[in-house]
Structures are given as structure tokens and as C-alpha cells.
Design an enzyme around this catalytic site. Structure first.
Site: not given
Ligand code: CP
Ligand code: NVA
Length: 309
Positions: A109, A294, A266, A227, A139, A136
Site C-alpha cells: 500500500r 475484504r 469502503c 468515500d 476493495q 484500489h
Molecule cells: N477500505 C480500506 O482499504 O480500509 P483500510 O484503509 O482500513 O485498509
Molecule cells: N480513498 C480513500 C480510501 C481509503 C480506503 C483513500 O485513499 O484514503
């Protein structure tokens, strides 16, 4: 077989995504009421290890991949990039080559999607995108599973997105093209999703509308999705928050959707901003199933990446 990286949904393609969803449903139902740490009966990834690298915060991605490996009979390592030599300037290429000698798959990530691509170029084991500024994909496998479990077929589905044209929306658009459903994106001027993802979905036969009127997007929708208005790594800007206000998912907006419409997010959510508490906590909110899924989705992604699906 070449190494199966999962940087975006297209790396797997529509057939594999369908298989992932079927596999996730089967494994989920086979372990109803089991303790969560007990491995699945076939433990298909026994002897395998996943390394996870986090350059950004995470709850769901971290725990779901870790538990996914345990349930598949394998193990995982969780590393904060800042505590690795990566955080002191060791290159992604060298990190990828070293980890490939020691583990069976890598999940990362990070902020810049180019870093995940660089990791994949140099890794000889599968690299999985656990979220970047661009997309993502993990997700969205969970989201599709959630939608189908709630009895909504993807064929002909009308999904409405509200707010920021961000990484999560990009992967939804990619899924729309691959799995053939329609997306209405209600976004303020200046916050549309990238042309690349819009073009991909349309070229693959999805109907994609980008509108500024949230109510028009909600009209007869099957699924409403939003989101956070400010993603990780973005600086909070008052102008952006102000522009997002008309895109809040609330009772007034959801009233335009089908009566059996579901709400997805998410998470983490900013209740009171992008969604009101009454909707977030309502029967129409499927966010806890979505979060649980997930775990089930990651198991399928791992099995696919490791050539077992
Ligand atoms: N939705 C999601 O990716 O959650 P986290 O940021 O907690 O991993
Ligand atoms: N769009 C958000 C998603 C988090 C899971 C981010 O990138 O922070």
C-alpha cells in the site's frame, strides 16, 4: 506461467474476477460459525508467506490479508515502510528482489502507483496493489461480492457514486467495464475521475455518466457508493470540502434510488460528512458485510495470484 501481479482488476480480467467471487462465496459459506483463525479444510496456501508493506495507514486491508493467509494455511509478515530500509532510501527494485527470494507474494500500500509498478517489474513473486493514489482493486472485488450476496446481479446494475472522483471510483469504473454494469458519477466540477478509467469502462460497453446533479445520479439506482472526501496523503482543503457538500448521501438523496437500493462505503467513514448517521446505520447500509468481505475477497485474490484459481 508468468508471474500474476494484481495491480489493477484488468490484470486478472473478467473471467478470473467471476471465479474469485464464486470462490469467496464458497469458502465463506464453508466456514460459517468457525473460529476465525482456524484454517480452511484444504489449507491451500500451507507453507506460503505473504509480505505486506504499508506506506499508509490501514485497518481492513492489513487485517483481512493477514487473516486470509491464516485461513488459507499460510503466514504473513506486516511491515511499515518507515521501519524498513525502504524508508531510508533502499530502492523499490532492490527491496523487490530481496523479498522475492524470501516470501511467496508481496502486497504493498503506497502513495504513488508508479512504485507498485516498479515493485512488480523487479519482483519474481506476485505483487498485489493494496491501494495507491490511482486505484484500489482489492476493495472492489469485495464490493462486487457484497452486491451479489445481497441479491443484485451485476448485469444491468445501476451504481451511483457521490463525491470525489478518487482511487476507489477508478477501480469501480474498471470493474464496470470488465463486468458490464453502469455507473453514474455525481462529482463536483474539478473532481471527476480520470479520463483513462472513464474511457476504459465505455470502450468495454459500460454506460458511464458524469454529472454534477446528485439527485439525477441517485434516480432509480441499485447501489449508492461514497468515500471520504479527503483521501490519505491529500491536504485537507476547505474549498474541496465545500464543493462536496451537495454530494452527501442522506435520506433525501437515497429516496430517489430504488426502494431496495444498498449503500456501500469502503471505510473508514466520516459520518456527518459524506454520509449521514441515519443512512450509515440503516438497513440499507451494507458496509459491515462489505468490510467482512475484504477477508473473503483477499483469499480469492491470493489464490489467483499464486496460480491456484
Ligand atoms: N477500505 C480500506 O482499504 O480500509 P483500510 O484503509 O482500513 O485498509
Ligand atoms: N480513498 C480513500 C480510501 C481509503 C480506503 C483513500 O485513499 O484514503
Amino acid at each position: 506461467m508468468s508471474v500474476r501481479h494484481f495491480l489493477d482488476l484488468s490484470d486478472a480480467g473478467a473471467d478470473a474476477i467471476k471465479r474469485m467471487i464464486d470462490e469467496a462465496r464458497a469458502r465463506k459459506s464453508a466456514r460459517t460459525d468457525w473460529p476465525k483463525g482456524r484454517p480452511d479444510a484444504d489449507a491451500p496456501l500451507a507453507g506460503h508467506t505473504l509480505a505486506m508493506i504499508f506506506e499508509k495507514n490501514s485497518t481492513r486491508t492489513r487485517v483481512s490479508f493477514d487473516m486470509a493467509m491464516r485461513q488459507l494455511g499460510g503466514t504473513s509478515l506486516i511491515m511499515e515502510a518507515g521501519s524498513m530500509q525502504l524508508g531510508r532510501g533502499e530502492s523499490i527494485a532492490d527491496t523487490a528482489r530481496v523479498l522475492s527470494r524470501m516470501v511467496d507474494a508481496i502486497m504493498i500500500r503506497t502513495d504513488d502507483h508508479a512504485k507498485v509498478e516498479e515493485m512488480a517489474r523487479h519482483a519474481t513473486v506476485p505483487v498485489i496493489n493494496g491501494l495507491t493514489d490511482r486505484s484500489h482493486p482489492c476493495q472492489i472485488v469485495a464490493d462486487l461480492l457484497t452486491i451479489m450476496e445481497h441479491g443484485k446481479p451485476l448485469e444491468g446494475l445501476e451504481l451511483a457514486w457521490f463525491g470525489d472522483g478518487n482511487n476507489v471510483l477508478h477501480s469501480i469504473l474498471e470493474a464496470a467495464g470488465l463486468m458490464r454494469f453502469n455507473v453514474r458519477c455525481a462529482v463536483p466540477e474539478g473532481f471527476a475521475p480520470s479520463d483513462e478509467f472513464l474511457a476504459f469502462a465505455r470502450e468495454h460497453g459500460a454506460r458511464i455518466d458524469v454529472v454534477t446533479d446528485a439527485r439525477a445520479a441517485a434516480q432509480d439506482a441499485d447501489i449508492l457508493v461514497t468515500d471520504t472526501w479527503v483521501s490519505m496523503g491529500q491536504t485537507e482543503a476547505d474549498e474541496k470540502i465545500a464543493a462536496m457538500q451537495p454530494y452527501q448521501v442522506n435520506a433525501g438523496l437515497i429516496a430517489y434510488a430504488k426502494s431496495d437500493a444498498g449503500f456501500l462505503h469502503c471505510l473508514p467513514a466520516h459520518v456527518g460528512d459524506e454520509v449521514t448517521k441515519d443512512i450509515f446505520e440503516s438497513e440499507q447500509s451494507w458496509v459491515w458485510d462489505e468490510a467482512e468481505n475484504r477477508l473473503h475477497a483477499q483469499k480469492s485474490i491470493l489464490l489467483w495470484a499464486l496460480g491456484q484459481l
